[in-house]
Enzyme design. Structure first.
Site, short mmCIF file in Angstrom:
data_model
loop_
_atom_site.label_atom_id
_atom_site.label_comp_id
_atom_site.label_asym_id
_atom_site.label_seq_id
_atom_site.Cartn_x
_atom_site.Cartn_y
_atom_site.Cartn_z
N CYS A 100 0.82 -1.24 -0.05
CA CYS A 100 0.08 0.12 0.12
C CYS A 100 0.95 1.39 -0.01
O CYS A 100 2.02 1.29 0.74
CB CYS A 100 -0.94 0.09 1.27
SG CYS A 100 -2.04 1.43 1.36
N HIS A 142 -9.07 -4.12 -1.36
CA HIS A 142 -8.18 -3.27 -0.74
C HIS A 142 -8.36 -1.71 -0.87
O HIS A 142 -8.53 -0.95 0.13
CB HIS A 142 -6.82 -3.50 -1.29
CG HIS A 142 -5.70 -2.66 -0.89
ND1 HIS A 142 -4.66 -3.23 -0.18
CD2 HIS A 142 -5.49 -1.23 -0.96
CE1 HIS A 142 -3.81 -2.06 0.18
NE2 HIS A 142 -4.34 -0.99 -0.08
N GLU A 143 -8.94 -1.12 -2.08
CA GLU A 143 -9.08 0.24 -2.08
C GLU A 143 -10.50 0.50 -1.47
O GLU A 143 -10.59 1.63 -1.03
CB GLU A 143 -9.22 0.42 -3.75
CG GLU A 143 -7.94 0.11 -4.60
CD GLU A 143 -6.72 0.98 -3.84
OE1 GLU A 143 -7.07 2.03 -3.17
OE2 GLU A 143 -5.65 0.20 -3.88
N HIS A 146 -10.04 1.14 2.06
CA HIS A 146 -9.64 2.63 2.31
C HIS A 146 -10.73 3.48 2.56
O HIS A 146 -10.52 4.62 3.43
CB HIS A 146 -8.79 3.20 1.25
CG HIS A 146 -7.50 2.69 1.38
ND1 HIS A 146 -6.58 3.01 2.25
CD2 HIS A 146 -6.64 2.08 0.48
CE1 HIS A 146 -5.09 2.56 2.04
NE2 HIS A 146 -5.21 1.76 0.89
NI NI Z 1 -3.79 0.93 -0.21
#
Ligand code: NI
Length: 177
Positions: A100, A142-143, A146
């Site tokens: 990341c 993953h995104e 966030h």
């Molecule tokens: Ni990330």
């Protein structure tokens, strides 16, 4: 070209819930996307979420051609995804190494759902609706994490599988971020 500073783990803004974008196809939104694309390209990222540059909106971008940070993964189409909704399909999980831009120089082994459907909009207001598996599904999860204030180290099951790239993969030609 405007490259924005990427916040690093420890900055409390990375832990906040992002807000939906109220209006698509605005000059402000196009500028945000352009800055995110410039920033991701400059850092060889596979994806970037708006909160990583301090903007608390539900905007993510991702895409992988051949990426020196991820030399062994399949390509993912370049995508802009706004106000995403993720649906998990099936129960299968798989572990994979993630990095990341907010956790530079490190990798961790993270369990993700193997198959997901994602829906949302691009910056012009076109709808996006895809069902994906494998690395593509991993990147989306993953995104979207966030946007909920979740960083990948929070999902690692065994912290022995978390560390600096050079120590985990000695001698491998992986670009350290
Ligand atoms: Ni990330």
């Amino acid at each position: 070209m405007t490259t924005r500073t990427v916040l690093r783990m420890g900055d409390p803004r990375l832990l906040e819930q992002a807000q939906p974008v109220a209006e698509l196809d605005t000059a402000e939104l196009h500028e945000l996307i352009a800055d995110m694309q410039d920033t991701m390209a400059a850092l060889n990222g596979a994806g970037l979420a708006a909160p990583q540059i301090g903007v608390g909106l539900q905007v993510v971008i991702f895409g992988v051609d051949h990426n020196p940070r991820y030399p062994d993964v399949e390509p993912v189409p370049r995508t802009v995804l706004i106000n995403p909704q993720l649906t998990v399909l099936g129960e299968e999980m798989e572990e994979g190494w993630e990095g990341c831009l907010s956790v530079p120089g490190m990798r961790g082994l993270v369990p993700r759902h193997k198959t997901v459907r994602y829906r949302g909009f691009d910056q012009h207001g076109n709808s996006v609706d895809r069902t994906v598996t494998g690395f593509h599904a991993r990147v989306v999860q993953h995104e979207c994490d966030h946007l909920a204030g979740i960083l990948y180290p929070m999902r690692i099951r065994d912290l022995r599988n978390f560390g600096f790239i050079e120590e985990l993969f000695p001698g491998q030609d992986i670009v350290a971020d």
